[in-house]
Every structure is written in structure tokens, then in C-alpha cells.
Scaffold this motif. Structure first.
Motif, mmCIF file in Angstrom:
data_model
loop_
_atom_site.group_PDB
_atom_site.id
_atom_site.type_symbol
_atom_site.label_atom_id
_atom_site.label_comp_id
_atom_site.label_asym_id
_atom_site.label_seq_id
_atom_site.Cartn_x
_atom_site.Cartn_y
_atom_site.Cartn_z
ATOM 1 N N THR A 4 52.624 19.004 13.615
ATOM 2 C CA THR A 4 53.674 18.026 13.898
ATOM 3 C C THR A 4 54.606 17.849 12.711
ATOM 4 N N LEU A 5 54.037 17.725 11.513
ATOM 5 C CA LEU A 5 54.866 17.546 10.318
ATOM 6 C C LEU A 5 55.696 18.783 10.024
ATOM 7 N N TRP A 19 58.584 18.695 12.439
ATOM 8 C CA TRP A 19 59.480 17.609 12.042
ATOM 9 C C TRP A 19 60.291 17.981 10.808
ATOM 10 N N ALA A 20 59.631 18.490 9.767
ATOM 11 C CA ALA A 20 60.305 18.777 8.509
ATOM 12 C C ALA A 20 61.305 19.920 8.647
ATOM 13 N N LEU A 42 61.005 12.900 14.501
ATOM 14 C CA LEU A 42 59.582 12.682 14.785
ATOM 15 C C LEU A 42 59.370 12.400 16.262
ATOM 16 N N LEU A 79 52.680 7.235 11.180
ATOM 17 C CA LEU A 79 53.490 8.324 10.651
ATOM 18 C C LEU A 79 54.971 7.972 10.692
ATOM 19 N N ILE A 94 57.437 7.587 7.456
ATOM 20 C CA ILE A 94 58.685 8.356 7.380
ATOM 21 C C ILE A 94 59.867 7.429 7.159
#
Length: 257
Positions: free
Chosen positions: A60-61, A64-65, A188, A229, A233
Motif C-alpha cells: 500500500t505504501l 501511495w508513494a 492513500l 496511516l 500521512i
């Protein structure tokens, strides 16, 4: 003042958790649909000891990133170009107004057709959603440049890049940072949504599996993780914004207060 706000926030959170524990135990809602806070906490503890959970969090990160980085880079470059070149602004205005309102979730079928359940499907949705946040704020920021300051820079013989660095960018940066902060949250949301609907690896897919397997406490625990999360963020984005704009009037005013 900050200590008082923190205490009030902690008290509100404690009250919310106590309410979540009491409501199902009093029979106001069915525990199989809304388990008590203690059961959700136990499920969260189990998730934290599971390697598959950390792998899903990493997926997921990653989506997202990468999506956020692509959206910010493209949004800033396109926003500056559209604002600086009058003909380009006029040529793209109607296209932007047509594309911007399209919900990113409407592109899910297209993403599945193009990339299946791969990371690229997540990136397509994340970049599309986050790009507009950065683009619009960048356009507003560049258009807010003081024409007197621009003409003064020209009269002193500053070249194009010098004017961008000393006149345009300082004016546009607060708008850009606002766009980045908004885009971080939107990215996100779309990353988790894509995983949930498409089945791409990540927390969203793990939530879907927990829901279909009737592991309700685990489902709520994973939802809590996505909420935490998102909070982290947002806090991180605000911290970066304050540091990047430490020289700006608005940030100095906040610090003084």
C-alpha cells in the motif's frame, strides 16, 4: 494551549473507544457486525505479528508513494507551464475542466483492462486523482504572482530562471504545498480503494479477504490501520509544509500563536 488541546483530544479518543466497547456489549448493535473495542484491539495485535500484514502495508505504501511522487512532479511541471504560457492555458482550459470532475473510481474498469491486478493499476488511479490537486493549486499559485514584482525583476535584468527562482516559486510554493498535502490524502484513499475493488496486493485486498471470510474483528482492525496511516500521512505532510514554508507569513504566524 497545546497541552490542553492534546489532553482534550486524548479524552475524546478514550471516550470514543469506551463507547465502542459499551455499545455492542449492551446489545445496542450486534457484536458479530460491530465487535467491542477489546476484540478489535486483539485482532489488531494479531495482525501486527503477521508477516503478511507488513507485506500488505508495504504494498500500500509503495503504491501511495510512487503515485504521489508521479502526480506531484507532473502536476507542478504542467501547472507552471500552463500558467506561464498564455496560449497553452487557453488551449487546455476546457480539457482540464472536462477531465477534472471525472471520479477516479470510474477508471477502475480501464485500469483492470490495461494492467489487471498489478501495481500499475493502483498507480493509474492514484496518479489521476492526486494530479489534479497539485495541478490546480500550482496554477493558482503561479497566477497569484505580483505583476509589479515580476516587472521589477525584469527591469533589473533577471533572466527567466532567476525570475522563476526568486519571484514565481516563492509565491507559488505555499499553493503547491497545499496541493501536495491534499494529494497525499487523496492518494492513500485511492490506493486502498483500488486494492479493495481490484484486488491488487495491499491493505485494501486484505480488508476484502477479512470481510468475505467473516473475520469481522480483523476487518475493523485493518480499517483502523488505514485510519492511523492516513493520520500519520496528514501529520507528516503538515510537518513538511511548515518546514518548507518556515519563512512564510502564515507559518510564522502559527508559530507565534
Amino acid at each position: 494551549m497545546r497541552g490542553t488541546n492534546a489532553a482534550l483530544g486524548a479524552a475524546g479518543l478514550a471516550g470514543f473507544l469506551a463507547l465502542g466497547e459499551a455499545v455492542p456489549r449492551l446489545g445496542l448493535v450486534k457484536a458479530e457486525f460491530f465487535p467491542p473495542t477489546s476484540r478489535i484491539a486483539g485482532a489488531l495485535g494479531r495482525e501486527l505479528t503477521d508477516r503478511a500484514f507488513w507485506a500488505a502495508l508495504g504494498d500500500t505504501l509503495t503504491g501511495w508513494a510512487l503515485g504521489l511522487a508521479l502526480a506531484v512532479g507532473a502536476g507542478v511541471v504542467a501547472g507552471v507551464a500552463i500558467s506561464v504560457v498564455p496560449y497553452l492555458r487557453e488551449a487546455t482550459a476546457s480539457t482540464i475542466e472536462f477531465l477534472r470532475p471525472i471520479p477516479s473510481v470510474a477508471l477502475i474498469p480501464l485500469a483492470v483492462l490495461l494492467f489487471g491486478t498489478e501495481l500499475r493499476s493502483v498507480l493509474l488511479l492514484v496518479v489521476y486523482a492526486a494530479f489534479w490537486q497539485v495541478l490546480i493549486q500550482t496554477v493558482y499559485g503561479v497566477q497569484d504572482v505580483d505583476p509589479v514584482a515580476e516587472e521589477t525583476a525584469r527591469s533589473y535584468g533577471l533572466g527567466t530562471w532567476a525570475r522563476v527562482r526568486h519571484v514565481l516559486w516563492p509565491t507559488a510554493l505555499p499553493y503547491v504545498m497545499t496541493g501536495v498535502r491534499l494529494a497525499a490524502a487523496v492518494a492513500l484513499i485511492l490506493a486502498v480503494t483500488a486494492e479493495l475493488v481490484i484486488g491488487a496486493p495491499g491493505l485494501g485486498a486484505r480488508i476484502a479477504v477479512a470481510q468475505t471470510s467473516q473475520a469481522v474483528p480483523d476487518m475493523y482492525a485493518l480499517i483502523v490501520v488505514t485510519g492511523v496511516l492516513g493520520l500519520l500521512i496528514n501529520v507528516g505532510a503538515r510537518t513538511v509544509e511548515r518546514r518548507a514554508l518556515a519563512w512564510h507569513q502564515s507559518v510564522r504566524g502559527e508559530v507565534a500563536v
